[in-house]
Scaffold this active site. Structure first.
Site, mmCIF file in Angstrom:
data_model
loop_
_atom_site.group_PDB
_atom_site.id
_atom_site.type_symbol
_atom_site.label_atom_id
_atom_site.label_comp_id
_atom_site.label_asym_id
_atom_site.label_seq_id
_atom_site.Cartn_x
_atom_site.Cartn_y
_atom_site.Cartn_z
ATOM 1 N N PRO A 136 1.600 -55.337 30.848
ATOM 2 C CA PRO A 136 1.932 -54.628 30.139
ATOM 3 C C PRO A 136 3.270 -54.661 29.090
ATOM 4 C CG PRO A 136 2.131 -52.877 31.715
ATOM 5 C CD PRO A 136 1.628 -54.534 31.681
ATOM 6 N N GLY A 137 3.658 -55.163 27.975
ATOM 7 C CA GLY A 137 4.429 -55.474 26.928
ATOM 8 C C GLY A 137 5.237 -54.253 26.091
ATOM 9 N N CYS A 154 16.135 -65.795 2.484
ATOM 10 C CA CYS A 154 15.656 -66.362 1.110
ATOM 11 C C CYS A 154 14.187 -67.208 1.527
ATOM 12 C CB CYS A 154 16.358 -67.805 0.066
ATOM 13 S SG CYS A 154 18.071 -67.641 0.630
ATOM 14 N N GLU A 155 13.397 -66.698 1.443
ATOM 15 C CA GLU A 155 11.973 -66.326 1.980
ATOM 16 C C GLU A 155 11.395 -65.169 1.173
ATOM 17 O OE1 GLU A 155 10.150 -68.597 3.537
ATOM 18 O OE2 GLU A 155 11.971 -69.792 4.708
ATOM 19 N N TYR A 205 8.757 -57.350 20.343
ATOM 20 C CA TYR A 205 8.773 -58.482 19.459
ATOM 21 C C TYR A 205 9.267 -57.837 18.551
ATOM 22 C CZ TYR A 205 5.247 -58.836 22.650
ATOM 23 O OH TYR A 205 3.756 -58.952 24.047
HETATM 24 C C1 LIG Z 1 2.102 -61.859 25.451
HETATM 25 C C2 LIG Z 1 1.363 -61.050 27.424
HETATM 26 C C3 LIG Z 1 1.475 -60.099 27.397
HETATM 27 C C4 LIG Z 1 1.600 -58.825 26.849
HETATM 28 O O1 LIG Z 1 1.328 -58.260 25.703
HETATM 29 P P1 LIG Z 1 1.225 -57.429 24.882
HETATM 30 O O2 LIG Z 1 0.428 -57.431 23.969
HETATM 31 O O3 LIG Z 1 2.879 -57.138 24.700
HETATM 32 O O4 LIG Z 1 1.154 -55.861 26.180
HETATM 33 C C5 LIG Z 1 0.874 -59.978 28.985
HETATM 34 N N1 LIG Z 1 0.043 -61.315 29.682
HETATM 35 C C6 LIG Z 1 0.493 -62.142 29.379
HETATM 36 C C7 LIG Z 1 -0.272 -63.485 29.338
HETATM 37 C C8 LIG Z 1 1.124 -62.037 27.613
HETATM 38 O O5 LIG Z 1 1.310 -63.839 27.614
#
Ligand SMILES: *Cc1c(COP(=O)(O)O)cnc(C)c1O
Length: 418
Positions: free
Chosen positions: A275-276, A343-344, A372
């Site tokens: 998870p990110g 400038c976009e 992100y």
């Molecule tokens: C980006 C990514 C994640 C994390 O995704 P989230 O949507 O931020 O949880 C996990 N595994 C891989 C391989 C990724 O590329």
């Protein structure tokens, strides 16, 4: 749930620190993270899997600040990395190499070597060519490389096309139909040790349906491989669980985990997750200041001192982020476009947004900016990247200095004079 809230003075605070105090001390734009929120998100996610053998590997690319990684490492997190740079960050932050998985569709020999030398848990292999390359590097180092094959389950994650990764059309992973043959080849290679199976179908997933489809396909494959005599120790279900930016209602970590755990039955598989966003997304805001307001034609613009180089998601994904005054919100509302100085025309944070009236000099906070956010910041338009601050209770720490003007061209060189 997060720890950004209106304090006793009616202003926006992070934990026990008024955001205004941070802006006064550090300037703007600045990313502010909350340690209590990070901790809570990690622990809730981790606890959701407590019924099974599992490892939560935080996806470093979502927010890779050393202090953030260190907070998570102290909680026992593993890490999902996608480059040698991320490997170096995790090690510098005190992460345990034995809890690192390495994903990515194009790893260099140097990156593979660094990962194997560090002794990581697993390389997630994304092509037949990469499998051969890992074997060569491992042979040179005299080790056996632990690997999973990242399979592409060809399911539609129902998310933004730029962050859908598990469709046949996407560049990621090994096609479903070739997975078993890839594993057979892996079993033949002397310096490869098969340890798992991996998939990751996309990001900001708002329902479990596509994940259930993917895990069912993965389990079918695990069973086939087991029948082939190949032991699969762990199943890596990737990341991707969505968060609430506006009105989305993604499944809770508990709902998500329970749904996936149900599919495993009594197979003796360790579950790895990556998870990110769900850990760090709502654990961060970006502070910015209104430089001026202007009216062009029919549109009222709020011009802020942060731009798409500081926070790219609106420009890249047409993403919606909450934006609110740090001060006590005015009663009067207005409909505005919130835009940066770059400038976009893609340099906007909100369009036709109804929000409390804003005047020059006002501080604003962009919500849900932890994932992100800084990680995608650039120096476009020769703008310095923002500072990063981590709040811990009633204290705050600058965990990344704002870049200096001279940082912008450090490492650049003029031609000789003659
Ligand atoms: C980006 C990514 C994640 C994390 O995704 P989230 O949507 O931020 O949880 C996990 N595994 C891989 C391989 C990724 O590329």
């Amino acid at each position: 749930m997060n720890h950004f809230h209106r304090g006793p003075d009616g202003e926006l605070w992070a934990e026990d620190v008024p955001l205004r105090r941070i802006a006064d001390a550090v300037g703007t734009p600045t990313y502010v993270y909350s340690r209590a929120t990070l901790t809570r998100h990690f622990q809730v996610f981790d606890a959701a899997w407590s019924g099974v053998d599992h490892l939560v590997c935080y996806a470093v690319k979502a927010c890779s600040n050393l202090a953030v990684l260190n907070v998570l490492a102290r909680l026992g997190a593993g890490f999902d990395i996608v480059s040698g740079g991320e490997l170096a960050r995790v090690l510098a932050a005190g992460g345990d190499p034995a809890k690192i998985v390495f994903s990515g569709v194009g790893k260099t020999a140097e990156e593979i070597e660094a990962a194997l030398t560090a002794g990581i848990l697993c390389v997630n292999v994304e092509s037949a060519a990469e499998l051969e390359q890992i074997d060569v590097v491992a042979a040179r180092l005299g080790v056996r490389a632990p690997i999973s094959v990242r399979v592409n389950p060809d399911v539609d994650p129902k998310t933004h096309p730029y962050i859908a990764t598990g469709l046949k059309r996407n560049k990621f992973g090994i096609p479903w139909a070739e997975a078993r043959a890839t594993y057979r080849r892996a079993a033949e290679l002397e310096h490869i040790e098969v340890v798992g199976l991996d998939f990751h179908i996309g990001s900001q997933l708002k329902e479990t349906g596509p994940l259930v489809e993917a895990i069912d396909r993965a389990i079918e494959l695990v069973d086939a491989l087991t029948a082939d005599g190949l032991a699969i120790h762990h199943l890596d279900v990737g990341g991707g669980l969505g968060i609430t930016y506006n009105e989305e209602a993604p499944p809770s970590p508990a709902e998500y985990a329970t749904t996936l755990i149900e599919r495993l039955g009594d197979r003796p598989l360790r579950v790895v997750t990556e998870p990110g966003r769900v850990i760090v997304g709502n654990a961060g805001v970006m502070l910015m200041r209104c430089l001026l307001t202007k009216r062009n034609g029919e549109t009222d613009f709020v011009v802020v001192d942060a731009g798409m180089n500081d926070a790219l998601r609106p420009a890249l994904y047409d993403a919606w982020h909450g934006i609110e005054p740090v001060g006590v919100p005015a009663d009067a509302t207005q409909v505005v476009d919130v835009v940066g100085p770059v400038c976009e025309s893609g340099d906007f944070f909100a369009r036709d947004r109804v929000m409390p009236a804003v005047a020059a000099g006002d501080l604003l906070a962009m919500r849900s900016a932890g994932a992100y956010g800084f990680a995608m910041a650039s120096n476009y338009n020769s703008r310095r990247r923002p500072a990063e601050v981590l709040v811990d209770g009633d204290r705050f720490y600058v965990v990344r200095d704002r870049e200096a003007i001279t940082d912008l061209f450090a490492g650049e060189h003029l031609l000789p004079e003659t």
